[in-house]
Design a protein around this motif. Sequence first.
Motif, short mmCIF file in Angstrom:
data_model
loop_
_atom_site.label_atom_id
_atom_site.label_comp_id
_atom_site.label_asym_id
_atom_site.label_seq_id
_atom_site.Cartn_x
_atom_site.Cartn_y
_atom_site.Cartn_z
N PHE A 92 0.83 -1.21 0.00
CA PHE A 92 0.00 0.00 0.00
C PHE A 92 0.87 1.26 0.00
O PHE A 92 0.50 2.27 -0.62
N TYR A 95 2.31 1.63 -3.46
CA TYR A 95 1.25 2.00 -4.40
C TYR A 95 1.10 3.52 -4.49
O TYR A 95 0.73 4.06 -5.54
N LYS A 96 1.42 4.22 -3.38
CA LYS A 96 1.35 5.68 -3.39
C LYS A 96 2.54 6.32 -4.09
O LYS A 96 2.59 7.54 -4.26
N LEU A 180 -3.47 -3.95 -6.71
CA LEU A 180 -3.81 -2.54 -6.49
C LEU A 180 -3.72 -1.76 -7.80
O LEU A 180 -4.56 -0.91 -8.11
N THR A 202 -8.74 3.96 0.84
CA THR A 202 -7.91 2.79 1.16
C THR A 202 -8.73 1.74 1.91
O THR A 202 -8.67 0.54 1.58
N ASN A 206 -9.87 0.10 -1.74
CA ASN A 206 -8.67 -0.66 -2.10
C ASN A 206 -8.56 -1.98 -1.34
O ASN A 206 -8.29 -3.03 -1.94
N LEU A 207 -8.75 -1.90 -0.04
CA LEU A 207 -8.58 -3.12 0.77
C LEU A 207 -9.56 -4.23 0.37
O LEU A 207 -9.13 -5.38 0.16
#
Length: 292
Positions: A92, A95-96, A180, A202, A206-207
């Motif tokens: 995660f 991913y940013k 993702l 998120t 996303n989760l």
Amino acid sequence: MNKKWTTRAWIFAFLAPTILVFLLFNLVPIITVFVTGFTDWNGFSAPVWAGLDNYINLVSYDDTFLISLRNLGLWSLIAGTVHVGFGVLVAFILYKRPFGWRLVRGVFMIPNVISVAAWAIMYKFIFNDDIGVINNFMRDIGFSNWHVKWFYESPAAFIAVTLTWLFYSVIVTLIVLNELMAIPKEVHEAALLDGANEWQVTRFINLPLVRNAIGTGVILSITARIAMFEEVALTSRGGPGNDTYNIPLMLYNGIVNSEYGYANAAGTVMILLGVIVMLGVNRLFRMNEKIY
């Protein structure tokens, strides 16, 4: 030949090599393990039917099997939570795409290209009492009497063996990161237009959408613990006592002692545990259901 049969022929042609490899190198050995687990076999003479003797010996010889199951349960719990959780967290963050994320991704993969055996030997030095990094660091910061023999004391041995794999979850990270990146941008744009903040995107988008990837990571992590051998055999060797013993070590000892029937009984237990884990995680994460 009509188009339908032509398509089926091409599908079969592409699948045939994989099916052949599976039959030769997976299915036949698995069947052999299942069958010879019920025999008295030294690996050279013909197997002799022994019924459940190997399984009875496996369970009732002493408390080694129960300790191995207890260790597997603890390691599986740690793998399914901390190990996978750390891998998901890194995914995660990557991913940013923060500054230096490509470098971090590359460095994070380095342990994965080192053989497990070499990695286990490295940890023997890291946890060494005289020259190891851990003990010397503790003595340097003021604990002058700090002398922990990590792989030879209880419960330090269990902790040390666990630390050899705990934070190396690059496979989980890559699987989740790939999932993702596959989420359509329109989904995020719609959520942001509706006023959702980054945390809500998120947590609520996303989760849930990477649920299958996380489930796959849990399966891979726990089954890796079922088959974990080098990390134990090359460090604590199952000790002190039976504190870090596991089923692969029982299988190995069966082979070393030419008790192939006993070893294959242990192998059968490992296979069944793997299947149970796969079915359980599949159900828990609802991996057979469509997400989109």
